[in-house]
Design an enzyme around this catalytic site. Structure first.
Site, PDB file in Angstrom:
ATOM      1  CG  HIS A 229      -0.799  29.463 -41.061  1.00 58.19           C
ATOM      2  ND1 HIS A 229      -1.791  29.658 -40.155  1.00 58.19           N
ATOM      3  CD2 HIS A 229      -1.023  30.339 -42.050  1.00 58.19           C
ATOM      4  CE1 HIS A 229      -2.592  30.615 -40.567  1.00 58.19           C
ATOM      5  NE2 HIS A 229      -2.151  31.039 -41.732  1.00 58.19           N
TER       6      HIS A 229
ATOM      7  NE  ARG B  70      -6.217  21.990 -56.840  1.00 57.91           N
ATOM      8  CZ  ARG B  70      -5.017  21.796 -57.381  1.00 57.91           C
ATOM      9  NH1 ARG B  70      -3.999  22.516 -56.977  1.00 57.91           N
ATOM     10  NH2 ARG B  70      -4.845  20.891 -58.319  1.00 57.91           N
TER      11      ARG B  70
ATOM     12  CG  ASN C 158      -6.837  14.784 -60.965  1.00 62.71           C
ATOM     13  OD1 ASN C 158      -6.306  14.679 -62.067  1.00 62.71           O
ATOM     14  ND2 ASN C 158      -6.212  15.267 -59.916  1.00 62.71           N
TER      15      ASN C 158
ATOM     16  CB  CYS D 151      -6.842  22.450 -64.815  1.00 67.97           C
ATOM     17  SG  CYS D 151      -8.591  22.301 -64.566  1.00 67.97           S
TER      18      CYS D 151
END
Lengths: 92, 591
Positions: free
Chosen positions: B195, B302, B465, B513
């Protein structure tokens, strides 16, 4: 007047920060007293820390007691929060 | 003069901006309370002092509350819970009782109350509820600050703006800091999706977090250079480094102005070959940044944030709201949502089943995670798919399944989707029946079976990745083998080529990506291999677009063939560096 209800906690995450905040807000705004009993422990619903420290998870069975005017109405509000599986949105 | 040397520390850049400035280090342990006895006649005065501190802290919280609009329900709820904690009988009445019964000072009494509360919380078995003790600590810190008559942040009183360094910066601190004379902040705790990070970005306050031991490394008055994009922090920079950074910063400004020119041009080569350049994001707060950088879609959303954050657990409505916002904002561009890509150990507190034993998994990367976990916790998965389908009418949705390694996983997912669709139909809810479904190609078995998968899905997303990690058997976080992690490994390039060719043979688009997509040396090679879409962090988009607009597709194709023949990453990089200094000197130099 005094009235009580046995409620099964339905929130998937248990009584966490947001739910405890809503419960305590209702109890603080209420003129009478609201008590939560879980196993052998009885706490005041006004105290967010007491409510959290009960560590209520999904499926915990608790007894909620309200003393004072409009006890039924208050219990309705509280059980609505505890029995909804998802988080109700807070009314700000 | 500082005797301690300059050094560079790598953190997580969560809010962009390059800042050079002096630091103020805030250490919470400076507030450790001492004990002293009071004469009886001073007890009431001491109680009043404590009550004043609580009252002051409450006023602060209430005034911070005004900073949030009603749509930030999570932030408001956090502040409300802090107000309730502050006024809780276990804090107020308990502390007053201890003061009165023991004739002691308020600080010490409060510390006693806290340790009683902590003892209670320690007994809570549920880790998520137990963790709320951190809120109690945040609240108590504010009371201490007022009792000591000093706000830890009041150290920041000079005229010169400073960089704040702290162990942990709460969302409330972030707002508070924003009002002070602050350039940026550095924190030991936190991550990209906390946050605090979101609020820092929305306030344009540069920040780097996840800097272990930084409050020990720096002392108030030290100078730092920080880069809120890359997460790099230069501690006690030399005159030379400062000059370099100033130059870099100036250079960046000039370059940014030039790059801004590219953001709204088509992404095509000189000879008219078009590709899609899209963005990887985690939260909807990033959308303005995505549009600003000229992305033509979200290539990778994501979706984990909703599951980890907020005091709320993601119900269907919450997820629906997130996906609807994404799709509606990006329409008519596509939005690719990757379904939950974690293991159960990260989500313990939602699930009836206890996954805490997963901490002991010997090979978590090969364990119950991503699509496997979703199929295992099928109810959780169904909720996500259902909210996606319901949101699908608001734009162009592509659903991307992570870590698929066998056809069976795809068939099972399709069966779940069919069930949800028939439910939605019965309920009369609207959705796009032909929603695009794709898989992440990131496990070698998916590469080898790419021709078979291509007949079953609408698109491929190559996750470089994980593909590199799984095909080269390299754990990037293992310092002994990390150097062997090589995007230009010929095996990796061949796998990408194989996947692209298999996809194109069935007429489906193939995107990349992973980090390779946004790397200025890798991107041209990927384009030359025929990749249709590159998805990257939003700030990198204009760089890649500029490179693309200065390239010819036939040359990129030739280049890729040459790179495929290189024996290893080193050779490939050397070859590319010389090639680019010849053809596109500016594009590579300024990266």
């Amino acid at each position: 007047m005094e009235t009580h209800r046995t409620i099964l906690v339905a929130n998937q995450q248990g009584v966490h920060g947001r739910v405890a905040t809503m419960l305590a807000k209702i109890a603080v705004a209420y003129d009478g007293e609201v008590l939560l009993q879980y196993k052998n422990e009885i706490v005041s619903c006004c105290s967010i820390l007491d409510v959290l420290s009960l560590g209520l998870t999904q499926g915990s069975e608790i007894k909620v007691t309200a003393h004072g005017e409009k006890a039924e109405e208050t219990l309705d509000k509280i059980s609505q929060i505890l029995t909804s599986a998802t988080d109700p949105q807070p009314d700000n | 003069m500082h005797t301690q040397p300059s050094k560079i520390i790598q953190g997580i850049g969560v809010s962009p901006g390059i800042i050079i400035g002096k630091v103020v280090v805030i250490k919470r342990q400076t507030c450790r309370p001492g004990w002293y006895q009071l004469p009886p006649e001073q007890i009431q005065q001491e109680v009043q002092r404590f009550k004043d501190a609580v009252g002051g802290a409450e006023q602060e919280l209430l005034s911070l509350r005004k900073y949030f609009t009603d749509d930030l329900a999570d932030a408001l709820s956090i502040i409300d819970s802090h107000v309730l904690i502050l006024k809780d009988r276990m804090i107020v009445e308990q502390t007053i009782q201890i003061i009165e019964q023991n004739n002691v000072n308020a600080e010490w009494a409060l510390a006693q109350s806290l340790s009683q509360i902590q003892a209670k919380f320690d007994k809570i078995p549920d880790p998520y509820i137990k963790d709320r003790y951190s809120d109690v600590k945040h609240v108590a810190d504010r009371i201490y600050g007022l009792l000591f008559g000093q706000d830890p942040y009041q150290l920041i009183q000079g005229d010169e703006p400073v960089v704040v360094v702290a162990n942990d910066v709460s969302p409330e601190d972030t707002i508070r800091l924003h009002k002070e004379n602050i350039l940026a902040f550095l924190a030991e705790k936190g991550g990209q999706t906390s946050h605090t990070a979101i609020i820092a970005r929305s306030l344009n306050l540069p920040a780097v977090v996840g800097l272990e031991y930084i409050t020990g490394v720096l002392q108030t008055g030290d100078e730092v250079i920080l880069n809120g994009t890359t997460g790099e922090v230069v501690v006690r920079p030399t005159a030379e480094q400062k000059e370099q950074y100033q130059e870099y910063s100036l250079h960046n400004r000039v370059r940014d102005e030039e790059l801004a020119y590219y953001t709204h041009l088509n992404s095509e080569t000189i000879d008219g070959y078009t590709v899609r350049l899209s963005a990887n994001i985690e939260v909807t707060e990033e959308l303005p940044n995505v549009l600003q950088n000229g992305a033509e879609g979200i290539g990778l959303f994501r979706s984990e944030f909703d599951y980890f954050h907020g005091v709320s657990h993601p119900c269907e409505e919450q997820l629906y709201a997130t996906y609807k916002e994404l799709l509606a904002t990006m329409a008519p561009h596509p939005v690719t949502v990757r379904t939950l890509d974690v293991g159960g150990d990260k989500l313990m507190h939602y699930l009836s089943q206890n996954y805490s034993h997963m901490d002991d998994e010997r090979n978590p990367a090969l364990g119950l995670r991503s699509i496997r976990f979703s199929l295992y916790e099928s109810q959780l998965f169904a909720t996500q798919l259902r909210s996606l389908l319901r949101a699908s009418v608001h734009g162009r949705l592509r659903i991307l399944l992570p870590l698929v390694s066998s056809l069976n996983e795809l068939y099972q997912t399709k069966a779940i989707l069919r069930n949800i669709m028939s439910d939605l139909e019965q309920e009369g809810a609207s959705f796009t029946p032909k929603v695009e479904l794709g898989i992440m190609v990131e496990v070698p078995s998916a590469v080898i079976l790419a021709d078979v998968f291509a007949k079953e899905v609408d698109f491929f997303g190559i996750g470089t990745n994980d593909l590199i990690q799984y095909s080269l058997a390299i754990d990037r976080n293992n310092q002994f083998v990390a150097h062997m992690y090589d995007p230009f490994h010929p095996a990796v390039l061949r796998m990408i080529k194989h996947t692209v060719d298999a996809g194109h043979a069935q007429g489906i688009p193939v995107s990349v990506c992973g980090e390779m997509a946004g790397d200025l040396l890798c991107a041209p090679v990927l384009l030359g291999l025929g990749v249709d879409e590159l998805s990257m962090r939003p700030p990198v988009l204009p760089h890649v677009k500029r490179l693309l607009r200065h390239s010819r597709y036939d040359q990129l194709h030739e280049l890729a063939q040459d790179v495929l023949l290189c024996v290893d990453g080193r050779q490939a990089r050397e070859f590319l560096a010389s090639y680019f200094s010849q053809y596109y000197p500016r594009e590579i130099r300024s990266s």
